[in-house]
Design an enzyme around this catalytic site. Structure first.
Site, short mmCIF file in Angstrom:
data_model
loop_
_atom_site.label_atom_id
_atom_site.label_comp_id
_atom_site.label_asym_id
_atom_site.label_seq_id
_atom_site.Cartn_x
_atom_site.Cartn_y
_atom_site.Cartn_z
N SER A 65 32.03 -3.48 -11.87
CA SER A 65 32.59 -4.12 -13.07
C SER A 65 33.32 -3.07 -13.89
O SER A 65 33.00 -1.87 -13.82
CB SER A 65 31.47 -4.73 -13.91
OG SER A 65 31.93 -5.14 -15.18
N TYR A 101 23.37 -3.70 -19.37
CA TYR A 101 24.30 -4.21 -18.36
C TYR A 101 25.29 -3.11 -17.98
O TYR A 101 25.56 -2.89 -16.78
CB TYR A 101 25.05 -5.44 -18.87
CG TYR A 101 26.07 -5.94 -17.87
CD1 TYR A 101 25.67 -6.53 -16.68
CD2 TYR A 101 27.45 -5.81 -18.11
CE1 TYR A 101 26.60 -6.96 -15.73
CE2 TYR A 101 28.37 -6.24 -17.18
CZ TYR A 101 27.95 -6.82 -16.00
OH TYR A 101 28.87 -7.24 -15.07
N GLY A 148 37.52 -7.06 -14.25
CA GLY A 148 37.42 -7.28 -15.68
C GLY A 148 36.94 -8.70 -15.93
O GLY A 148 36.03 -9.18 -15.27
#
Length: 249
Positions: free
Chosen positions: A136, A149, A180
């Protein structure tokens, strides 16, 4: 000659499901997830040979039992896509829910490791294979309230780099895709099923779709054997960083 075999974790929705649909033309598929009914529905719509494995990546014993229990002809997995992952909550560190922290670390980090550990012996024995980890932008760009996270996705980034260093002498490619903002169930899970709150994340701009990421994964997977597309950050045009998103009024 039969098609090679790809295993996709987290295949019941979003990026995993879209990836299964795109890779079906090129691979036999092992699709994995917690929701057996969704796996069976997906299996019935895929134009290739498919095995379904229902387990929670957090459960080490279940991961190894499922993968070790595959028929012998399905154990030589050529492509592993570590897609299972999620975010739980969006809170300042001092207000965070420990159960959310545990879920993110157990799924995003330990789950990826468990599945990889179960698959790697056959890749090493065959001196070939490809692992694609879904990271990510949160793994390179920390944002407020993202804390744990962010940490879990930074771990995915570090593990991917470490895997590449440890496995390249065995003929195994390791790639990482860092999306994204992608409009999937991600935000709905993060906000505990609050769809109104989740939908606001994607208002005012065109986010990425699960199919956009799946198309990138397919491109990486089908690159020539001597080419490893090692690291890809893919963003919607409106997004510059984790927190900079140009939204129309």
């Amino acid at each position: 000659m039969s098609k090679p075999i790809a295993l996709i974790s987290g295949a019941t929705s979003g990026i995993g499901k879209a990836t299964a649909n795109l890779l079906a033309a090129h691979y036999r598929l092992i699709i994995c997830g917690r929701r057996a009914d969704r796996l069976q529905e997906l299996q019935s719509n895929l134009p290739t040979d498919v095995k379904t494995l229902s387990f929670d990546v957090r459960d080490q014993a279940a991961v190894f039992a499922a993968i070790d229990g595959l028929p012998e002809e399905w154990k030589a997995i050529d492509l592993l896509i570590n897609n299972a992952g999620n975010a739980h909550g969006l809170s300042f560190i001092h207000e965070g829910d420990i159960a959310d922290w545990d879920a993110m670390i157990d799924i995003n980090v330990k789950g990826l490791l468990y599945v990889s550990k179960a698959v790697l012996p056959h890749m090493i024995a065959n001196k070939s294979g490809h692992i694609i980890n879904i990271g990510s932008i949160a793994g390179v760009d920390v944002y407020p309230k993202g804390n744990v996270y962010n940490a879990s996705k930074h771990a995915v980034d570090a593990i991917s780099k470490g895997m590449r260093q440890d496995l390249h002498t065995h003929g195994i490619k390791v790639s990482e895709v860092k999306p994204g903002l992608v409009n999937t169930e991600f935000s709905e899970v993060r906000f505990k099923g609050d769809k109104t709150k989740a939908d606001k994340v994607y208002e005012g701009f065109t986010p990425l779709s699960a199919e956009d990421i799946a198309d990138t994964i397919r491109y990486i997977a089908l690159a020539p054997a001597h080419v490893n597309i090692a690291d890809v950050l893919i963003l919607p045009t409106a997004q510059a960083t984790s927190t900079m998103v140009h939204k129309k009024a």
